[in-house]
Design a protein around this motif. Structure first.
Motif, PDB file in Angstrom:
ATOM      1  N   VAL A   1      -3.750  -0.674  -8.044  1.00  0.00           N
ATOM      2  CA  VAL A   1      -3.623   0.614  -7.368  1.00  0.00           C
ATOM      3  C   VAL A   1      -4.088   0.377  -5.938  1.00  0.00           C
ATOM      4  CG1 VAL A   1      -4.503   2.966  -7.194  1.00  0.00           C
ATOM      5  CG2 VAL A   1      -4.012   1.991  -9.442  1.00  0.00           C
ATOM      6  N   ARG A   2      -3.198   0.648  -4.974  1.00  0.00           N
ATOM      7  CA  ARG A   2      -3.524   0.464  -3.549  1.00  0.00           C
ATOM      8  C   ARG A   2      -3.119   1.724  -2.793  1.00  0.00           C
ATOM      9  NH1 ARG A   2      -1.299  -5.015  -4.441  1.00  0.00           N
ATOM     10  NH2 ARG A   2      -3.042  -6.451  -4.313  1.00  0.00           N
ATOM     11  N   ILE A   3      -4.121   2.453  -2.290  1.00  0.00           N
ATOM     12  CA  ILE A   3      -3.881   3.696  -1.552  1.00  0.00           C
ATOM     13  C   ILE A   3      -4.463   3.526  -0.154  1.00  0.00           C
ATOM     14  CG2 ILE A   3      -4.340   6.162  -1.459  1.00  0.00           C
ATOM     15  CD1 ILE A   3      -3.298   6.017  -4.167  1.00  0.00           C
ATOM     16  N   LEU A   4      -3.647   3.785   0.859  1.00  0.00           N
ATOM     17  CA  LEU A   4      -4.074   3.709   2.252  1.00  0.00           C
ATOM     18  C   LEU A   4      -3.962   5.106   2.853  1.00  0.00           C
ATOM     19  CD1 LEU A   4      -4.950   1.768   4.544  1.00  0.00           C
ATOM     20  CD2 LEU A   4      -2.536   1.553   5.125  1.00  0.00           C
ATOM     21  N   GLU A   5      -5.100   5.737   3.082  1.00  0.00           N
ATOM     22  CA  GLU A   5      -5.177   7.106   3.595  1.00  0.00           C
ATOM     23  C   GLU A   5      -5.379   7.067   5.107  1.00  0.00           C
ATOM     24  OE1 GLU A   5      -5.515  11.203   3.989  1.00  0.00           O
ATOM     25  OE2 GLU A   5      -4.740  10.069   2.291  1.00  0.00           O
ATOM     26  N   THR A   6      -4.760   8.000   5.834  1.00  0.00           N
ATOM     27  CA  THR A   6      -4.871   7.993   7.294  1.00  0.00           C
ATOM     28  C   THR A   6      -6.029   8.841   7.812  1.00  0.00           C
ATOM     29  OG1 THR A   6      -3.275   9.789   7.471  1.00  0.00           O
ATOM     30  CG2 THR A   6      -2.423   7.528   7.636  1.00  0.00           C
ATOM     31  N   ASP A   7      -6.648   9.674   6.953  1.00  0.00           N
ATOM     32  CA  ASP A   7      -7.798  10.472   7.400  1.00  0.00           C
ATOM     33  C   ASP A   7      -8.728  10.706   6.211  1.00  0.00           C
ATOM     34  OD1 ASP A   7      -6.273  12.300   6.000  1.00  0.00           O
ATOM     35  OD2 ASP A   7      -5.851  13.572   7.708  1.00  0.00           O
ATOM     36  N   ASP A   8      -9.459  11.821   6.198  1.00  0.00           N
ATOM     37  CA  ASP A   8     -10.409  12.104   5.121  1.00  0.00           C
ATOM     38  C   ASP A   8      -9.686  12.320   3.796  1.00  0.00           C
ATOM     39  OD1 ASP A   8     -12.313  12.110   7.135  1.00  0.00           O
ATOM     40  OD2 ASP A   8     -12.498  14.290   7.192  1.00  0.00           O
ATOM     41  N   ILE A   9     -10.316  11.856   2.707  1.00  0.00           N
ATOM     42  CA  ILE A   9      -9.758  12.072   1.365  1.00  0.00           C
ATOM     43  C   ILE A   9     -10.899  12.203   0.370  1.00  0.00           C
ATOM     44  CG2 ILE A   9      -9.521   9.600   0.895  1.00  0.00           C
ATOM     45  CD1 ILE A   9      -6.946  10.347  -0.727  1.00  0.00           C
ATOM     46  N   ASP A  10     -10.686  13.063  -0.620  1.00  0.00           N
ATOM     47  CA  ASP A  10     -11.641  13.278  -1.705  1.00  0.00           C
ATOM     48  C   ASP A  10     -10.958  12.888  -3.015  1.00  0.00           C
ATOM     49  OD1 ASP A  10     -13.524  14.107  -3.532  1.00  0.00           O
ATOM     50  OD2 ASP A  10     -13.287  16.249  -3.110  1.00  0.00           O
ATOM     51  N   PHE A  11     -11.505  11.900  -3.719  1.00  0.00           N
ATOM     52  CA  PHE A  11     -10.984  11.526  -5.024  1.00  0.00           C
ATOM     53  C   PHE A  11     -11.711  12.353  -6.072  1.00  0.00           C
ATOM     54  CE2 PHE A  11      -9.511   7.999  -2.545  1.00  0.00           C
ATOM     55  CZ  PHE A  11      -8.255   7.779  -3.077  1.00  0.00           C
ATOM     56  N   THR A  12     -10.972  13.285  -6.682  1.00  0.00           N
ATOM     57  CA  THR A  12     -11.547  14.167  -7.697  1.00  0.00           C
ATOM     58  C   THR A  12     -11.433  13.558  -9.088  1.00  0.00           C
ATOM     59  OG1 THR A  12      -9.476  15.394  -7.857  1.00  0.00           O
ATOM     60  CG2 THR A  12     -11.104  16.226  -6.309  1.00  0.00           C
TER      61      THR A  12
ATOM     62  N   TRP B   1       0.818  -1.212   0.000  1.00  0.00           N
ATOM     63  CA  TRP B   1       0.000   0.000   0.000  1.00  0.00           C
ATOM     64  C   TRP B   1       0.855   1.265   0.000  1.00  0.00           C
ATOM     65  CZ3 TRP B   1      -5.431  -0.081   0.429  1.00  0.00           C
ATOM     66  CH2 TRP B   1      -5.999  -1.338   0.658  1.00  0.00           C
ATOM     67  N   LEU B   2       0.438   2.275  -0.772  1.00  0.00           N
ATOM     68  CA  LEU B   2       1.021   3.607  -0.708  1.00  0.00           C
ATOM     69  C   LEU B   2       0.256   4.355   0.370  1.00  0.00           C
ATOM     70  CD1 LEU B   2       3.044   5.612  -2.052  1.00  0.00           C
ATOM     71  CD2 LEU B   2       1.087   6.424  -3.401  1.00  0.00           C
ATOM     72  N   GLU B   3       0.946   4.671   1.483  1.00  0.00           N
ATOM     73  CA  GLU B   3       0.302   5.338   2.608  1.00  0.00           C
ATOM     74  C   GLU B   3       0.316   6.850   2.386  1.00  0.00           C
ATOM     75  OE1 GLU B   3       2.944   3.166   3.219  1.00  0.00           O
ATOM     76  OE2 GLU B   3       2.023   1.503   4.288  1.00  0.00           O
TER      77      GLU B   3
END
Length: 169
Positions: free
Chosen positions: A49-60, A31-33
């Motif tokens: 594609v592996r994305i690991l977000e630590t809080d809120d995220i908006d995919f535009t 995962w890309l943190e």
């Protein structure tokens, strides 16, 4: 784009938008943190594609030409405000595990793979928004309720031509 290893913390941090264009996967082997406010992601050929977000995220914006797409927020909400397309055989897995919510005000298309949405609350649509779910496989919500707001098309043929079931809320 490969993760450099799990040495603690995020691989990418920004208060603004993260834009990644890759040709052979993003976080494909690990995962890309991230800790970013928003992201636009494009992967033009193979590998996940592996994305690991630590809080809120908006995919535009999100485009995955083939393979698996995994997005997870460990302690926040996930918003899909731009078209989210994964056109290959892999599944689309979007998880807000914090517990968090998933809100989509734009189309999510999983191509020929299944779509898994996991969150405390899953909201699809917004007044005046075209937020459809398109897949040639199934849509699975693993936790929480799914709320459909205004004219949301759920099309299990993947065509987007209205041959699936349309819901007006």
């Amino acid at each position: 784009l490969l993760d450099g290893g799990n040495t603690g913390g995020e691989d990418v941090q920004t208060a603004g938008r993260l834009a990644i264009t890759a040709a052979n996967g993003i976080g494909a082997t690990d995962w890309l943190e991230t800790a970013v406010a928003s992201a636009v992601i494009t992967n033009s050929t193979g590998n996940p594609v592996r994305i690991l977000e630590t809080d809120d995220i908006d995919f535009t914006g999100f485009t995955q030409t083939t393979a698996l797409s995994e997005i997870e927020s460990t302690s926040g909400d996930i918003t899909i405000s731009g078209t989210f397309t994964s056109s290959g055989l892999g599944s689309v897995d979007i998880t807000a595990s914090g517990p968090g919510n998933i809100t989509a005000t734009a189309q999510i298309n999983s191509g020929t793979g299944p779509m898994h949405l996991t969150g405390t609350k899953i909201s699809i649509g917004a007044p005046g928004a075209a937020a459809d779910l398109l897949t040639e496989d199934g849509i699975i919500t693993l936790t929480g309720d799914m709320e459909l707001i205004e004219d949301v098309l759920i099309d299990t043929t993947g065509s987007g031509a209205g041959s699936g079931a349309a819901f007006s809320i």
